[in-house]
Motif scaffolding. Structure first.
Motif, short mmCIF file in Angstrom:
data_model
loop_
_atom_site.label_atom_id
_atom_site.label_comp_id
_atom_site.label_asym_id
_atom_site.label_seq_id
_atom_site.Cartn_x
_atom_site.Cartn_y
_atom_site.Cartn_z
N ARG A 1 -11.86 8.63 -3.38
CA ARG A 1 -10.95 8.42 -2.25
C ARG A 1 -9.51 8.84 -2.55
N LEU A 2 -9.08 8.75 -3.81
CA LEU A 2 -7.69 9.03 -4.12
C LEU A 2 -7.49 10.22 -5.06
N MET A 3 -8.46 10.47 -5.93
CA MET A 3 -8.31 11.56 -6.90
C MET A 3 -9.04 12.83 -6.49
N GLY A 4 -9.91 12.73 -5.49
CA GLY A 4 -10.62 13.90 -5.02
C GLY A 4 -11.70 14.38 -5.96
N GLY B 1 2.51 -1.61 -6.70
CA GLY B 1 3.08 -0.33 -6.30
C GLY B 1 2.01 0.72 -6.14
N GLY B 2 1.91 1.32 -4.94
CA GLY B 2 0.86 2.29 -4.67
C GLY B 2 -0.41 1.61 -4.19
N LEU B 3 -1.35 2.42 -3.71
CA LEU B 3 -2.59 1.88 -3.13
C LEU B 3 -3.48 1.22 -4.17
N ASP C 1 -2.37 0.71 -19.94
CA ASP C 1 -2.46 -0.29 -18.88
C ASP C 1 -2.33 0.39 -17.52
N ILE C 2 -2.29 -0.42 -16.47
CA ILE C 2 -2.27 0.12 -15.12
C ILE C 2 -1.02 0.94 -14.85
N ASN C 3 0.12 0.55 -15.38
CA ASN C 3 1.35 1.31 -15.16
C ASN C 3 1.28 2.67 -15.83
N ASP C 4 0.72 2.73 -17.02
CA ASP C 4 0.51 4.01 -17.69
C ASP C 4 -0.42 4.90 -16.86
N PHE C 5 -1.49 4.31 -16.37
CA PHE C 5 -2.48 5.07 -15.60
C PHE C 5 -1.85 5.62 -14.32
N LYS C 6 -1.09 4.80 -13.60
CA LYS C 6 -0.45 5.26 -12.37
C LYS C 6 0.55 6.39 -12.66
N ARG C 7 1.28 6.26 -13.76
CA ARG C 7 2.25 7.29 -14.12
C ARG C 7 1.55 8.63 -14.36
N ILE C 8 0.42 8.59 -15.06
CA ILE C 8 -0.32 9.82 -15.34
C ILE C 8 -0.79 10.47 -14.04
N LEU C 9 -1.32 9.65 -13.12
CA LEU C 9 -1.77 10.21 -11.84
C LEU C 9 -0.61 10.79 -11.04
N ASP D 1 1.71 5.45 -7.08
CA ASP D 1 2.77 4.79 -7.85
C ASP D 1 4.06 4.79 -7.05
N SER D 2 4.34 3.67 -6.40
CA SER D 2 5.56 3.54 -5.60
C SER D 2 6.48 2.51 -6.23
N GLU D 3 7.76 2.65 -5.97
CA GLU D 3 8.75 1.71 -6.49
C GLU D 3 8.92 0.51 -5.57
N PHE D 4 8.19 0.47 -4.50
CA PHE D 4 8.30 -0.64 -3.54
C PHE D 4 6.92 -1.11 -3.12
N ALA D 5 6.88 -2.30 -2.57
CA ALA D 5 5.66 -2.84 -1.98
C ALA D 5 6.01 -3.37 -0.60
N MET D 6 5.02 -3.42 0.30
CA MET D 6 5.23 -3.96 1.64
C MET D 6 4.69 -5.38 1.67
#
Length: 820
Positions: free
Chosen positions: A656-659, A626-628, A750-758, A590-595
């Protein structure tokens, strides 16, 4: 490298010595293991005198009801459970028992639970027995066994040792993988075919090196203007001459070789330094004309090699790149942006002749000039130095070798050069006994009357054919300085240690914590960080499989080569920024930016982004990006180019991301196929599927990330509804339902909720990254006995704010990295 001040905390003065394996009190743990064996006996069955065992009492009180006798749950009979941990299946079973009890999965939550003291006693006994078993193996044989270079490492090593730059990976067999990485011992095969391919590759590399050193090649460049670029013979594949300009128009992508430039055909494969100058014709109101610069052999082979992207504008813009171009390939330059108007130029039902296109207002790119010059990444002087050291080179005439090596004592010089080359190729000085076989090869050549060059080539081939080149030579226990230099170099640069690392190893300074930190920073300076990130991410995130599938263009009308190349650049650039700026591991999810560049921003529906460079852009509130997790490259490699699968994506994200390890499904479990009629969603099918108790345990972990990522299609585009049908006949299907819950009960909508939890679990994310870096860097999976060290690293990462670069430093200074 820009690293925050917190990175100085990543390696403490005592990090290395505090965790040496030889300091582990093996005796205490071994006593527990012996007690287990004495209690249970050497047979698979429990012994006669086992009533006092905490393990036996725990099994009797909590497990035997379901796991004893002739009818047992899952086929597990604990009354006849073997203690032979040397058998992999038994070791794995004891580990699974420990972990299921520790997590609270066993006994099942709806059964009576053991008291805390009994559970703790059981876990301590099993933990100590398993750990002591592995620790003694580490002590005797080391944690990592028989690890060799993968094919990328062989290529990079030969490039650095010989000074050459030709691709060598295609000549080597594809590497096997274990735990997702080709560096892991378990997946590394070695057969006659591998050895044959290795020898073939060595001969190709040595031929190129000696050719470069002893002959000269005239490197002719070309400069093309519009007249040489544009069509001259009536073919519609070439850019059109229009008002004195060579123009490639915005045409459908299925016009495969439109935009080919015959005058750029290369007569010999090699590295070419290219400069292309472009501008736009009839640019759209939305911005410039995105153009891809590629090459193709044409004819039957219509595959492309991608080199550069540029958003052409009314004002001329220059693009420079250096690329390996195969023999016979020609540059192909054309607009590839499917988000702007396209027209078929020729060859189909609708035919628009080139001299009419500009008048119709169709956008195009004017190719003003092209310069191509063959170059070498390393010059010939470097090749000669690597092969012949300080021996003088004389230019001669009338010979097939214009450059001749001068030596007044060929045998003595050959012995000296062989010794120095072996030091670099084998990553340490060799003893007289170790170097004797290579010297014998050189002497045998001289005895046959062969010259110095031929003798050296034979000696170099013998050195590179040795297992000491192909394999990591390490002894059990703490790595010595040369072994550490080798492991560090291949971890960060994918190649053999350079002279700086070898000299530090020779002086015994590399183990000094400040020196080690400085070497990490040095190796990752400039392009070093890009190389490390790209190599690591290629395997960790499956980016090396990015081109294995191509989304169906009829189903995904805005997906094009510009988007495709930008997606890969986005993920690689994103990770480089995280390491360079030492950002928190939470940014992985969960990043506040994108490339992004302007084309990718348009694809992602991010407004007010201009320019063709990939760069950080602040995301608007509530953006799903935001994020991978939500990057198109990740979403593409976890789909088949047509449909999405919550199972595939759920397993991928979990591992790959949660282990979270997901075991493979039982062969008796049928696969779930998407309902192409749209009557049921795959979510509905999976919920029914997981009602089977055999499937529920794994799907409770797989389904949450899999369901939430259904918000993204197979090409990485965001969606709120499924689509039914194909191409232009597609229509809106059922609503994508993303709301669900994690195994612990946390709910997300939704996806934003899920990213916040992670992102609220940085320890989990740090643990996963630590483990992935260690597996990739050491070549061994994380074992049961490694867990205390991993726990310590996770705790230490907290003190450096979970900075990703700081975590990398901690990993390198850890006992798992510093020991065989």
């Amino acid at each position: 490298m820009a690293v925050s001040d917190s990175s100085d905390m990543a390696i403490s003065e005592n990090t290395i010595d505090r965790h040496q394996y030889h300091a582990i009190p093996y005796g205490a743990s071994l006593a527990i293991c012996v007690a287990l064996l004495l209690t249970y006996g050497q047979t698979p069955a429990f012994g006669q005198n086992s009533e006092t065992s905490p393990i036996k009492r725990f099994f009797e009180a909590n497990c035997f009801d379901c796991h004893s006798g002739s009818s047992t749950e899952g086929g597990l009979d604990l009354e006849v459970l073997s203690l032979d941990l040397g058998r992999p299946e038994v070791f794995e079973l004891w580990t699974k028992i420990h972990d299921r009890v520790e997590s609270g999965d066993m006994p099942p939550r709806d059964f009576d639970q053991p008291n805390a003291a009994a559970r703790e006693s059981f876990l301590e006994m099993v933990n100590s027995g398993i750990s002591s078993f592995q620790a003694n193996i580490y002590y005797k044989y080391g944690r990592v066994r028989g690890r060799r270079l993968n094919r990328k490492q062989v290529e990079s090593s030969l490039h650095d040792l010989l000074g050459i730059d030709i691709p060598l990976v295609p000549y080597l067999l594809v590497d096997g993988e274990s735990k997702g990485f080709s560096t892991v011992v378990d997946g590394q095969e070695m057969s006659d075919f591998h050895l044959s391919a290795h020898l073939k590759t060595l001969n190709i590399a040595l031929d190129e090196a000696f050719r470069r050193a002893l002959t000269s090649e005239e490197k002719i460049g070309i400069l093309l203007g519009p007249e040489e670029i544009g069509a001259r013979g009536g073919t519609f594949n070439e850019p059109t001459m229009w008002e004195g300009k060579a123009v490639a128009w915005s045409a459908p992508l299925n016009m495969r070789l439109y935009g080919v430039i015959p005058a750029t055909r290369v007569s010999s494969a090699g590295w070419y330094e290219c400069t292309v100058r472009v501008s736009t014709i009839n640019p759209p109101e939305s911005g410039g004309v995105w153009t891809a610069i590629r090459s193709s052999a044409g004819g039957i082979d219509q595959t492309y090699r991608n080199y550069a992207l540029v958003e052409a504008e009314p004002k001329s813009k220059t693009v420079r790149f250096t690329a390996w171009i195969p023999e016979g390939h020609k540059l192909v330059i054309r607009p590839c942006d499917r988000s702007i108007r396209q027209e078929r130029i020729t060859g189909a039902k609708k035919l628009i002749y080139p001299d009419q296109v500009g008048k119709l207002g169709l956008a195009g790119v004017s190719i003003e000039s092209i310069t191509m010059r063959k170059v070498y990444i390393r010059d010939d002087k470097q090749v000669r130095k690597n092969l012949f050291g300080d021996l003088p080179i004389r230019i001669t005439r009338g010979s097939d070798r214009p450059f001749r090596v001068i030596s007044t004592s060929p045998e003595r010089d050959a012995h000296r050069l062989i010794s120095e080359f072996a030091r670099h190729a084998h990553r340490r000085p060799l003893t007289d006994e170790e170097i004797a076989p290579f010297v014998a090869e050189v002497d045998a050549s001289f005895e046959k009357g062969e010259d110095l060059v031929t003798a050296l080539r034979r000696g170099y081939l013998a050195i590179l054919s040795s297992p000491r080149f192909l394999y990591f030579v390490e002894t059990p226990g703490q790595l010595d300085d040369y072994e550490l230099a080798t492991r560090l170099s291949y971890f960060l640069t994918n190649s053999t240690p350079d002279e700086t690392l070898l000299r530090l190893a020779e002086s015994g300074q590399l183990r000094d914590i400040n020196v080690l930190r400085m070497q990490i920073q040095r190796l990752l300076e400039e392009d070093g960080l890009n190389g490390f990130v790209n190599n690591f991410a290629a395997e960790w995130l499956d980016l090396d499989q990015f081109n294995f599938t191509t989304p169906d263009l009829a189903d995904f009308p805005t997906y094009d080569p510009i988007v495709e190349q930008s997606l890969l650049s986005e993920t690689e650039s994103f990770l480089v920024k995280l390491f360079r700026d030492n950002l928190s591991v939470t940014n992985l999810v969960d990043s506040e930016f994108a490339m992004v560049n302007s084309r990718l921003a348009k694809y992602y529906n991010i407004e007010n982004v201009s320019g063709d460079e990939i760069r950080p852009v602040e995301l608007p509130p509530n953006s799903p990006r935001g994020g991978l997790l939500t990057q198109g490259a990740i979403l593409k490699v976890t789909s088949d180019g047509k449909t999405t699968s919550p199972v595939i994506r759920g397993v991928w994200i979990s591992e790959r991301l949660m282990g979270v390890h997901i075991p493979p499904p039982s062969a008796a479990v049928p696969a779930i196929e998407p309902d192409t009629r749209g009557a049921t969603t795959i979510r509905e099918q999976l919920i029914k599927h997981r009602s089977d108790s055999a499937c529920a345990a794994c799907h409770s972990k797989i389904d949450p990330p899999g369901f939430v990522l259904e918000s993204f299609d197979a090409a990485g585009g965001f969606r709120t509804h499924y689509k039914i049908g194909r191409g232009s006949r597609k229509k809106q299907g059922q609503l994508v339902q993303t709301a669900y819950y994690l195994p612990g009960g946390k709910r997300f909508k939704d996806i934003n909720d899920f990213k916040r939890i992670l992102a609220e679990e940085p320890e989990m994310l740090a643990r996963n990254l630590i483990e992935k870096l260690l597996v990739y860097g050491t070549g061994n999976p994380i074992e049961f006995a490694d867990r205390p060290v991993i726990d310590d690293l996770v705790e230490r990462s907290k003190s450096v704010d979970y900075g990703i670069y700081s975590i990398l430093e901690l990993v390198i200074a850890s006992p798992l990295f510093l020991h065989k």
